[in-house]
Design a protein around this motif. Structure first.
Motif, short mmCIF file in Angstrom:
data_model
loop_
_atom_site.label_atom_id
_atom_site.label_comp_id
_atom_site.label_asym_id
_atom_site.label_seq_id
_atom_site.Cartn_x
_atom_site.Cartn_y
_atom_site.Cartn_z
N UNK A 4 0.87 -1.16 0.00
CA UNK A 4 0.00 0.00 0.00
C UNK A 4 0.91 1.22 0.00
N UNK A 5 0.74 2.08 -1.00
CA UNK A 5 1.57 3.28 -1.16
C UNK A 5 0.68 4.50 -1.01
N UNK A 6 1.15 5.48 -0.28
CA UNK A 6 0.46 6.76 -0.11
C UNK A 6 1.39 7.85 -0.64
N UNK A 7 0.86 8.72 -1.52
CA UNK A 7 1.67 9.82 -2.06
C UNK A 7 0.81 11.08 -2.17
N UNK A 8 1.47 12.22 -2.07
CA UNK A 8 0.85 13.50 -2.38
C UNK A 8 1.46 13.98 -3.69
N UNK A 9 0.60 14.51 -4.55
CA UNK A 9 1.01 14.93 -5.88
C UNK A 9 0.97 16.45 -5.97
N UNK A 10 1.98 17.01 -6.62
CA UNK A 10 2.00 18.46 -6.85
C UNK A 10 0.76 18.83 -7.66
N UNK A 11 -0.04 19.80 -7.20
CA UNK A 11 -1.30 20.13 -7.89
C UNK A 11 -1.14 20.43 -9.38
N UNK A 12 -0.08 21.12 -9.74
CA UNK A 12 0.11 21.46 -11.15
C UNK A 12 0.62 20.28 -11.98
N UNK A 13 0.90 19.15 -11.34
CA UNK A 13 1.41 17.95 -12.04
C UNK A 13 0.39 16.81 -12.00
N UNK A 14 -0.82 17.10 -11.55
CA UNK A 14 -1.86 16.08 -11.37
C UNK A 14 -2.11 15.24 -12.62
N UNK A 15 -2.35 15.87 -13.74
CA UNK A 15 -2.67 15.13 -14.97
C UNK A 15 -1.49 14.29 -15.45
N UNK A 16 -0.30 14.83 -15.32
CA UNK A 16 0.90 14.06 -15.68
C UNK A 16 1.03 12.83 -14.79
N UNK A 17 0.79 13.01 -13.49
CA UNK A 17 0.82 11.90 -12.53
C UNK A 17 -0.19 10.83 -12.93
N UNK A 18 -1.43 11.23 -13.15
CA UNK A 18 -2.48 10.25 -13.46
C UNK A 18 -2.14 9.46 -14.72
N UNK A 19 -1.70 10.13 -15.76
CA UNK A 19 -1.33 9.42 -16.99
C UNK A 19 -0.21 8.42 -16.75
N UNK A 41 -6.22 4.97 -6.27
CA UNK A 41 -7.39 5.78 -5.93
C UNK A 41 -6.98 7.04 -5.21
N UNK A 42 -7.87 8.03 -5.28
CA UNK A 42 -7.60 9.33 -4.66
C UNK A 42 -8.41 9.47 -3.37
N UNK A 43 -7.79 10.04 -2.38
CA UNK A 43 -8.43 10.35 -1.11
C UNK A 43 -9.52 11.40 -1.35
N UNK A 44 -10.76 11.08 -1.02
CA UNK A 44 -11.87 12.01 -1.25
C UNK A 44 -11.76 13.28 -0.40
N UNK A 45 -11.12 13.19 0.74
CA UNK A 45 -11.07 14.34 1.64
C UNK A 45 -9.83 15.21 1.45
N UNK A 46 -8.86 14.71 0.69
CA UNK A 46 -7.62 15.46 0.49
C UNK A 46 -7.24 15.44 -0.99
N UNK A 47 -7.52 16.52 -1.70
CA UNK A 47 -7.17 16.56 -3.12
C UNK A 47 -5.68 16.28 -3.34
N UNK A 48 -5.39 15.55 -4.39
CA UNK A 48 -4.02 15.24 -4.81
C UNK A 48 -3.28 14.31 -3.85
N UNK A 49 -4.03 13.62 -2.99
CA UNK A 49 -3.45 12.57 -2.14
C UNK A 49 -3.97 11.24 -2.69
N UNK A 50 -3.04 10.39 -3.13
CA UNK A 50 -3.39 9.14 -3.79
C UNK A 50 -2.83 7.94 -3.04
N UNK A 51 -3.48 6.81 -3.24
CA UNK A 51 -3.03 5.53 -2.73
C UNK A 51 -2.93 4.55 -3.88
N UNK A 52 -1.99 3.62 -3.80
CA UNK A 52 -1.98 2.48 -4.72
C UNK A 52 -1.98 1.24 -3.86
N UNK A 53 -2.71 0.24 -4.33
CA UNK A 53 -2.70 -1.07 -3.70
C UNK A 53 -2.18 -2.04 -4.76
N UNK A 54 -1.07 -2.70 -4.45
CA UNK A 54 -0.44 -3.62 -5.39
C UNK A 54 -0.35 -5.00 -4.75
#
Length: 104
Positions: A4-19, A41-54
């Protein structure tokens, strides 16, 4: 083996991150026999905070993932899009997995 990975993404890099993370996830499940699941998936309560489950067969499968070309491409992009110091990795073993018969 699960990760389980938790990361915060720079707001101006969101689309690059998602791709890039979608490409990494798809390539991992498609090209790595030992990678069985990769959810993002993205945390609903914190924009640009994502999790991955591998989910991997074992440590060797995870090591193969880290040695793959698509992971190398992902890490290069990750350096640009993830807030430094925000990534937290948690490794563990499944207690149970319950999945509906339909894809979500």
């Amino acid at each position: 083996m699960n990760l389980l990975v938790s990361v915060s993404v720079k707001p101006d890099k969101r689309e690059k991150f998602i791709g890039a993370i979608v490409e990494n996830a798809v390539s991992s499940v498609r090209d790595e026999p030992g990678c069985h699941q990769f959810d993002v998936f993205e945390d609903e309560s914190t924009p640009n905070h994502f999790f991955y489950y591998e989910r991997y067969s074992d440590r060797a499968a995870f090591d193969a993932h880290k040695a793959s070309p698509h992971f190398a491409a992902w890490r290069e992009i990750a350096e640009d899009v993830i807030v430094p110091g925000s990534q937290h990795n948690t490794f563990g073993s499944s207690v149970t997995t319950v999945i509906a018969s339909e894809s979500v």
